[in-house]
Scaffold this motif. Structure first.
Motif, PDB file in Angstrom:
ATOM      1  N   VAL A  58       0.834  -1.205   0.000  1.00 25.09           N
ATOM      2  CA  VAL A  58       0.000   0.000   0.000  1.00 25.09           C
ATOM      3  C   VAL A  58       0.875   1.264   0.000  1.00 25.09           C
ATOM      4  N   GLY A  91      -7.859  10.862   7.099  1.00 25.74           N
ATOM      5  CA  GLY A  91      -8.650   9.639   6.991  1.00 25.74           C
ATOM      6  C   GLY A  91     -10.136   9.935   6.950  1.00 25.74           C
ATOM      7  N   GLN A 134      -7.690  -1.968  -0.234  1.00 24.11           N
ATOM      8  CA  GLN A 134      -6.339  -1.412  -0.336  1.00 24.11           C
ATOM      9  C   GLN A 134      -6.312  -0.181  -1.244  1.00 24.11           C
ATOM     10  N   MET A 158      -7.069   2.682   0.904  1.00 25.36           N
ATOM     11  CA  MET A 158      -5.919   3.018   1.738  1.00 25.36           C
ATOM     12  C   MET A 158      -4.853   3.760   0.928  1.00 25.36           C
ATOM     13  N   GLN A 203      -3.329   7.423   1.731  1.00 25.99           N
ATOM     14  CA  GLN A 203      -1.894   7.665   1.927  1.00 25.99           C
ATOM     15  C   GLN A 203      -1.338   8.625   0.873  1.00 25.99           C
ATOM     16  N   CYS A 219      -5.469   7.153   9.312  1.00 26.67           N
ATOM     17  CA  CYS A 219      -6.124   7.069   8.003  1.00 26.67           C
ATOM     18  C   CYS A 219      -6.382   5.612   7.619  1.00 26.67           C
ATOM     19  N   SER A 220      -5.375   4.749   7.833  1.00 26.46           N
ATOM     20  CA  SER A 220      -5.531   3.336   7.464  1.00 26.46           C
ATOM     21  C   SER A 220      -6.670   2.687   8.241  1.00 26.46           C
ATOM     22  N   GLY A 225      -9.330   1.726   5.727  1.00 20.05           N
ATOM     23  CA  GLY A 225      -9.082   0.313   5.460  1.00 20.05           C
ATOM     24  C   GLY A 225      -9.960  -0.620   6.261  1.00 20.05           C
ATOM     25  N   THR A 263      -6.659  -5.515   4.476  1.00 15.35           N
ATOM     26  CA  THR A 263      -6.287  -4.114   4.727  1.00 15.35           C
ATOM     27  C   THR A 263      -5.546  -3.924   6.049  1.00 15.35           C
ATOM     28  N   ASN A 319      -2.574  -3.455   8.175  1.00 15.68           N
ATOM     29  CA  ASN A 319      -1.153  -3.168   7.988  1.00 15.68           C
ATOM     30  C   ASN A 319      -0.454  -3.119   9.355  1.00 15.68           C
ATOM     31  N   THR A 321      -1.947  -0.579  12.224  1.00 13.81           N
ATOM     32  CA  THR A 321      -3.280  -0.955  12.713  1.00 13.81           C
ATOM     33  C   THR A 321      -3.231  -2.308  13.429  1.00 13.81           C
TER      34      THR A 321
END
Length: 235
Positions: free
Chosen positions: A33, A79, A101, A104, A108, A174-175, A179, A186, A188, A191
Motif C-alpha cells: 500500500v 482519513g 487497499q 488506503m 496515503q 487514516c488506514s 481500510g 487491509t 497493515n 493498525t
C-alpha cells in the motif's frame, strides 16, 4: 501481561524468522500500500514542487500555504476526508474503494503528497538556476532541462521521497478509518499493532514493532547519508 519481556521478545523473533503467514501478510500489505501510494504521487508532486519554485502565477502563495497546512493535519483527519469521499453517499462512492487497499492507497496519497510537494519545492528553490538556464539556452527540451536539474538535486529530492515514505508507512489513523483493519486484506503494521495490543497479544505487536524499528533505522541512515552528500564540502 503474565509473560516475561524476554519470553515475548523470543516469541516475536520466532514469528519473524519462522515466516509466520499472518505476520508477514500484515507486513506485505503495509509495504504494498505505501509503495503504491508513493509511486503514484511521486511525479505529480515533484512537478508541482518545480512549478511552485520556478513559476510566478496568481494564487501561488495560496497553493503554497495550502500545501504547508496539509503537512500538519493529523492523519486521522485526512482519513476522515478520505472516508467521506469514498463512502456510499460520497463523490467517489461508486468506486467502492472503502475498506479496500485502493482506498488506503488514496488516503496515503493525500498524506504523502504535501510532504513531497513542500520538500521538492524547497529543493528546487535552493537550486542553482544556471544549470536550468544553461540547458535551456543550449536548446535542451523542457523535460531534458528538468532532468538535468533533478540530477543536480538528487540528494534533497531523495530525502523528500524517504521522508514521505516514512510518514505513510507508520501512519495509523487514516488506514484504520479507510481500510477497516481487515485481516489479509487491509490490516497493515500500525493498525495490527494497535489491535494486537488491545487484545493482549504482545508477541505479534512486538514483532511488527521490530519491523518498523528496523525500517526506521534504515531510513534514518539513508537520510543521514543523503544529508552528508548534499552538504557543501569544506575542502
Amino acid at each position: 501481561m503474565t509473560e516475561s519481556w524476554l519470553s515475548l521478545i523470543q516469541q516475536a523473533f520466532g514469528l519473524l524468522f519462522s515466516l509466520d503467514p499472518g505476520t508477514w501478510s500484515i507486513i506485505g500489505v503495509s509495504f504494498n500500500v505505501s509503495l503504491a501510494a508513493l509511486l503514484l504521487t511521486l511525479v505529480p508532486s515533484m512537478v508541482l514542487g518545480f512549478i511552485l519554485a520556478f513559476a510566478r502565477f496568481p494564487g501561488r502563495w495560496t497553493v503554497i500555504n495550502l500545501v504547508q497546512t496539509m503537512q500538519s493535519i493529523p492523519t486521522v483527519v485526512i482519513g476522515l476526508l478520505a472516508y467521506l469521499l469514498l463512502t456510499r453517499m460520497g463523490p467517489l462512492g461508486d468506486l467502492r474503494w472503502l475498506f479496500t487497499q485502493k482506498g488506503m492507497i488514496l488516503g496515503q496519497m493525500l498524506i504523502c503528497a504535501p510532504v513531497l510537494v513542500a520538500m521538492s519545492q524547497a529543493a528546487f528553490t535552493s537550486a542553482d538556476r544556471r544549470a536550468w538556464e544553461t540547458s535551456r539556452t543550449l536548446g535542451a527540451p523542457w523535460l531534458s532541462a528538468v532532468w538535468v536539474l533533478c540530477r543536480e538535486l538528487r540528494a534533497p529530492l531523495l530525502m523528500a521521497i524517504v521522508a514521505a515514505f516514512s510518514r505513510i508507512v507508520t501512519e495509523v489513523g487514516c488506514s484504520m478509518m479507510v481500510g477497516g483493519n481487515i485481516m489479509n486484506v487491509t490490516r497493515n503494521i500500525p493498525t495490527a499493532i494497535a489491535l494486537e495490543t488491545s487484545k493482549g497479544d504482545f508477541a505479534q505487536a512486538i514483532a511488527l514493532g521490530l519491523v518498523l524499528l528496523i525500517l526506521a533505522l534504515i531510513l534514518n541512515f539513508a537520510l543521514g547519508t543523503l544529508r552528508g552528500k548534499s552538504e557543501p564540502r569544506s575542502h
